[in-house]
Write an enzyme that holds these catalytic residues in place. Sequence first.
Site, PDB file in Angstrom:
ATOM      1  N   ASN A  21       0.798  -1.227   0.000  1.00 46.30           N
ATOM      2  CA  ASN A  21       0.000   0.000   0.000  1.00 46.30           C
ATOM      3  C   ASN A  21       0.835   1.284   0.000  1.00 46.30           C
ATOM      4  OD1 ASN A  21      -2.619   0.927  -0.198  1.00 46.30           O
ATOM      5  ND2 ASN A  21      -2.754   1.418   1.971  1.00 46.30           N
ATOM      6  N   GLY A  23       2.158   2.426  -3.109  1.00 43.91           N
ATOM      7  CA  GLY A  23       1.932   3.063  -4.403  1.00 43.91           C
ATOM      8  C   GLY A  23       2.567   2.340  -5.571  1.00 43.91           C
ATOM      9  N   LYS A  24       2.726   1.023  -5.485  1.00 46.89           N
ATOM     10  CA  LYS A  24       3.309   0.272  -6.601  1.00 46.89           C
ATOM     11  C   LYS A  24       2.425   0.327  -7.837  1.00 46.89           C
ATOM     12  CE  LYS A  24       3.530  -3.658  -4.505  1.00 46.89           C
ATOM     13  NZ  LYS A  24       3.011  -3.247  -3.195  1.00 46.89           N
ATOM     14  N   THR A  25       1.133   0.100  -7.634  1.00 50.03           N
ATOM     15  CA  THR A  25       0.222   0.101  -8.786  1.00 50.03           C
ATOM     16  C   THR A  25       0.138   1.514  -9.373  1.00 50.03           C
ATOM     17  OG1 THR A  25      -1.020  -1.667  -7.744  1.00 50.03           O
ATOM     18  CG2 THR A  25      -2.104  -0.540  -9.553  1.00 50.03           C
ATOM     19  N   LYS A  46       2.013  -8.997 -13.447  1.00 47.92           N
ATOM     20  CA  LYS A  46       1.902  -9.084 -11.982  1.00 47.92           C
ATOM     21  C   LYS A  46       1.943 -10.573 -11.669  1.00 47.92           C
ATOM     22  CE  LYS A  46       0.012  -7.598  -7.800  1.00 47.92           C
ATOM     23  NZ  LYS A  46       0.405  -6.518  -6.910  1.00 47.92           N
ATOM     24  N   GLU A 122       4.960  -5.760 -11.505  1.00 49.49           N
ATOM     25  CA  GLU A 122       4.602  -5.290 -10.158  1.00 49.49           C
ATOM     26  C   GLU A 122       4.712  -6.440  -9.170  1.00 49.49           C
ATOM     27  OE1 GLU A 122       0.759  -3.328  -9.605  1.00 49.49           O
ATOM     28  OE2 GLU A 122       0.999  -3.448  -7.424  1.00 49.49           O
ATOM     29  N   ALA A 124       4.461  -8.027  -5.092  1.00 50.59           N
ATOM     30  CA  ALA A 124       3.407  -8.084  -4.075  1.00 50.59           C
ATOM     31  C   ALA A 124       4.049  -7.589  -2.786  1.00 50.59           C
ATOM     32  CB  ALA A 124       2.907  -9.511  -3.921  1.00 50.59           C
ATOM     33  N   GLY A 125       3.432  -6.624  -2.131  1.00 46.64           N
ATOM     34  CA  GLY A 125       3.990  -6.091  -0.885  1.00 46.64           C
ATOM     35  C   GLY A 125       5.356  -5.463  -1.087  1.00 46.64           C
TER      36      GLY A 125
END
Length: 211
Positions: A21, A23-25, A46, A122, A124-125
């Site tokens: 959470n 701001g990767k996306t 992803k 992208e 995860a985490g």
Amino acid sequence: MIKKKNYVLNQSLFISATNTNVGKTYAASIFLKKLTKDGFKVGYFKPIETGVIDAPVDGLAMLELTKKLNPDFNVDIDFVVPYQFKLPASPYVAKKDVNIDLEFLVQRKKELEKLCDILIIEGAGGLMVPILKDFFIVDLIKTFNSKAILISPSRLGSINDTLLSQEALKNRDVDFDWYINLFEDKDSFDEVTLPFYKDYFGEVFYLDDIL
Ligand code: GTP
Ligand code: MG
């Protein structure tokens, strides 16, 4: 004046962050747009998304954007997000008994690279999120031979998270660029956090300056 960084053809950029959470996306959407502006055909991958109820939210949003920017990227969501797990947890925990096949992911990456000039991946985490018992996101970046893009938040506490993440990348000889997502604590960032970064790094790069 913030200097812009340049990226090259046939490269994959693996977007990771100091945590979930961060701001990767959001960063993926910025990079997809920026690289398109620079004349590259973009792609998105992803490998693992967790917390998937009906459909992978990050993957769907980015695939839609990627298809708009590069119509040649004509693949469906399950191809772009091959591992989808319901539990909102690290891949290691969320996968339960499912085997995550790293060789399969390397092959999938190669197939997606054929459809674009630059593949945006992208994670995860954050970097030390486990995929297998002894294999973390940072190890996947190394396995993919990607350049890492480290995203940090701007909130209080982010200096610690940033330096720890950079240590993890340096320890594994992963080449990386670092960007701050100036969003949380935006009004106090210049006073509370920036002075250290300026003295330590000399210059900082903000995600929103890329475009
Ligand atoms: P996961 O994939 O769930 O780990 O999250 P993520 O790292 O992909 O984060 P995502 O891109 O979903 O963005 C969430 C975070 O981005 C929020 O907590 C905010 O800090 C920040 N954010 C949300 N909206 C904006 C925005 O409009 N601009 C910027 N710069 N940041 C935003
Ligand atoms: Mg995301």
